[in-house]
Design a protein around this motif. Structure first.
Motif, mmCIF file in Angstrom:
data_model
loop_
_atom_site.group_PDB
_atom_site.id
_atom_site.type_symbol
_atom_site.label_atom_id
_atom_site.label_comp_id
_atom_site.label_asym_id
_atom_site.label_seq_id
_atom_site.Cartn_x
_atom_site.Cartn_y
_atom_site.Cartn_z
ATOM 1 N N LYS A 83 32.240 -2.765 -48.190
ATOM 2 C CA LYS A 83 31.296 -3.065 -49.266
ATOM 3 C C LYS A 83 31.992 -2.933 -50.623
ATOM 4 O O LYS A 83 31.740 -3.711 -51.545
ATOM 5 N N ILE A 84 32.878 -1.950 -50.748
ATOM 6 C CA ILE A 84 33.621 -1.774 -51.997
ATOM 7 C C ILE A 84 34.549 -2.970 -52.223
ATOM 8 O O ILE A 84 34.622 -3.511 -53.334
ATOM 9 N N ALA A 85 35.237 -3.404 -51.167
ATOM 10 C CA ALA A 85 36.127 -4.567 -51.286
ATOM 11 C C ALA A 85 35.332 -5.819 -51.661
ATOM 12 O O ALA A 85 35.760 -6.605 -52.511
ATOM 13 N N LEU A 86 34.181 -5.995 -51.045
ATOM 14 C CA LEU A 86 33.338 -7.149 -51.362
ATOM 15 C C LEU A 86 32.881 -7.093 -52.815
ATOM 16 O O LEU A 86 32.936 -8.093 -53.538
ATOM 17 N N ARG A 129 22.944 10.100 -46.108
ATOM 18 C CA ARG A 129 23.369 9.177 -45.059
ATOM 19 C C ARG A 129 23.341 7.746 -45.578
ATOM 20 O O ARG A 129 24.238 6.951 -45.314
ATOM 21 N N GLU A 130 22.290 7.424 -46.329
ATOM 22 C CA GLU A 130 22.189 6.077 -46.894
ATOM 23 C C GLU A 130 23.317 5.833 -47.891
ATOM 24 O O GLU A 130 23.912 4.760 -47.917
ATOM 25 N N SER A 131 23.647 6.832 -48.688
ATOM 26 C CA SER A 131 24.745 6.696 -49.638
ATOM 27 C C SER A 131 26.057 6.441 -48.906
ATOM 28 O O SER A 131 26.875 5.629 -49.347
ATOM 29 N N GLU A 132 26.272 7.120 -47.788
ATOM 30 C CA GLU A 132 27.479 6.911 -46.985
ATOM 31 C C GLU A 132 27.595 5.445 -46.560
ATOM 32 O O GLU A 132 28.663 4.847 -46.640
ATOM 33 N N VAL A 133 26.486 4.874 -46.106
ATOM 34 C CA VAL A 133 26.475 3.491 -45.638
ATOM 35 C C VAL A 133 26.787 2.530 -46.779
ATOM 36 O O VAL A 133 27.521 1.560 -46.602
ATOM 37 N N TRP A 134 26.252 2.798 -47.969
ATOM 38 C CA TRP A 134 26.463 1.903 -49.105
ATOM 39 C C TRP A 134 27.876 1.962 -49.665
ATOM 40 O O TRP A 134 28.281 1.096 -50.428
ATOM 41 N N HIS A 135 28.633 2.977 -49.305
ATOM 42 C CA HIS A 135 29.979 3.113 -49.862
ATOM 43 C C HIS A 135 31.071 2.975 -48.813
ATOM 44 O O HIS A 135 32.140 3.563 -48.931
ATOM 45 N N HIS A 136 30.793 2.163 -47.777
ATOM 46 C CA HIS A 136 31.842 1.828 -46.813
ATOM 47 C C HIS A 136 32.908 1.003 -47.518
ATOM 48 O O HIS A 136 32.626 0.294 -48.496
ATOM 49 N N SER A 137 34.112 1.057 -47.009
ATOM 50 C CA SER A 137 35.234 0.376 -47.656
ATOM 51 C C SER A 137 35.030 -1.132 -47.774
ATOM 52 O O SER A 137 35.409 -1.739 -48.782
ATOM 53 N N LEU A 157 24.043 -5.101 -56.029
ATOM 54 C CA LEU A 157 23.866 -5.611 -54.670
ATOM 55 C C LEU A 157 22.825 -4.804 -53.911
ATOM 56 O O LEU A 157 21.987 -5.363 -53.197
ATOM 57 N N LYS A 158 22.873 -3.486 -54.068
ATOM 58 C CA LYS A 158 21.915 -2.609 -53.379
ATOM 59 C C LYS A 158 20.490 -2.940 -53.810
ATOM 60 O O LYS A 158 19.599 -3.080 -52.969
ATOM 61 N N MET A 159 20.273 -3.096 -55.122
ATOM 62 C CA MET A 159 18.930 -3.424 -55.621
ATOM 63 C C MET A 159 18.464 -4.774 -55.088
ATOM 64 O O MET A 159 17.324 -4.914 -54.645
ATOM 65 N N GLU A 160 19.344 -5.777 -55.142
ATOM 66 C CA GLU A 160 18.977 -7.113 -54.680
ATOM 67 C C GLU A 160 18.688 -7.121 -53.177
ATOM 68 O O GLU A 160 17.745 -7.770 -52.725
ATOM 69 N N TYR A 206 16.123 -5.491 -47.130
ATOM 70 C CA TYR A 206 17.176 -4.842 -46.355
ATOM 71 C C TYR A 206 16.940 -3.341 -46.289
ATOM 72 O O TYR A 206 16.612 -2.706 -47.279
ATOM 73 N N VAL A 207 17.116 -2.791 -45.091
ATOM 74 C CA VAL A 207 17.048 -1.348 -44.890
ATOM 75 C C VAL A 207 18.354 -0.933 -44.232
ATOM 76 O O VAL A 207 18.724 -1.461 -43.177
ATOM 77 N N ALA A 208 19.068 -0.008 -44.849
ATOM 78 C CA ALA A 208 20.356 0.437 -44.318
ATOM 79 C C ALA A 208 20.170 1.139 -42.979
ATOM 80 O O ALA A 208 19.258 1.952 -42.815
ATOM 81 N N ASP A 209 21.013 0.831 -42.023
ATOM 82 C CA ASP A 209 20.998 1.495 -40.721
ATOM 83 C C ASP A 209 21.832 2.764 -40.839
ATOM 84 O O ASP A 209 23.053 2.715 -40.887
ATOM 85 N N THR A 210 21.171 3.888 -40.885
ATOM 86 C CA THR A 210 21.864 5.164 -41.047
ATOM 87 C C THR A 210 22.032 5.903 -39.725
ATOM 88 O O THR A 210 22.476 7.049 -39.712
ATOM 89 N N SER A 211 21.741 5.252 -38.633
ATOM 90 C CA SER A 211 21.783 5.925 -37.335
ATOM 91 C C SER A 211 23.183 6.381 -36.944
ATOM 92 O O SER A 211 23.332 7.324 -36.165
ATOM 93 N N LEU A 212 24.216 5.745 -37.464
ATOM 94 C CA LEU A 212 25.571 6.120 -37.109
ATOM 95 C C LEU A 212 26.273 6.943 -38.190
ATOM 96 O O LEU A 212 27.441 7.299 -38.034
#
Length: 96
Positions: A79-82, A69-77, A44-47, A53-59
């Motif tokens: 996204k894992i459930a999806l 920070r980008e890794s944190e965004v990609w591993h939100h709960s 999904l990340k590659m696609e 798509y650019v991850a919003d890492t501001s938060l």
């Protein structure tokens, strides 16, 4: 009857598949199908990146390097459930 549904609560997300509930937390790797889930997250990340798509890492946590920070965004709960849902739902079945 709804066969699949994703919900979000404080600190976790869950997905119900055929009357079985699977719960995930951020950076969760405990699920028995974790290898498939992580493979789907990478796909999904590659696609998404190739689509612009650019991850919003501001938060994300401020004391981390940008890559972390980008890794944190990609591993939100959620996204894992999806990703889990995409692994277990048969192709062609509508996703709600």
């Amino acid at each position: 009857m709804k066969e699949v549904g994703i919900s979000k609560g404080a600190g976790c997300s869950w997905i119900s598949v055929k009357n079985s509930v699977h719960t995930f937390q951020a950076k969760d790797t405990c699920h028995e199908r974790n290898t498939e889930i992580q493979t789907m997250l990478r796909k999904l990340k590659m696609e998404m990146k190739s689509a612009g798509y650019v991850a919003d890492t501001s938060l994300a946590l401020f004391d981390l390097e940008e890559e972390e920070r980008e890794s944190e965004v990609w591993h939100h709960s959620e996204k894992i459930a999806l990703a889990f849902g995409l692994c277990v739902i048969p192709p062609g079945l509508p996703k709600k």
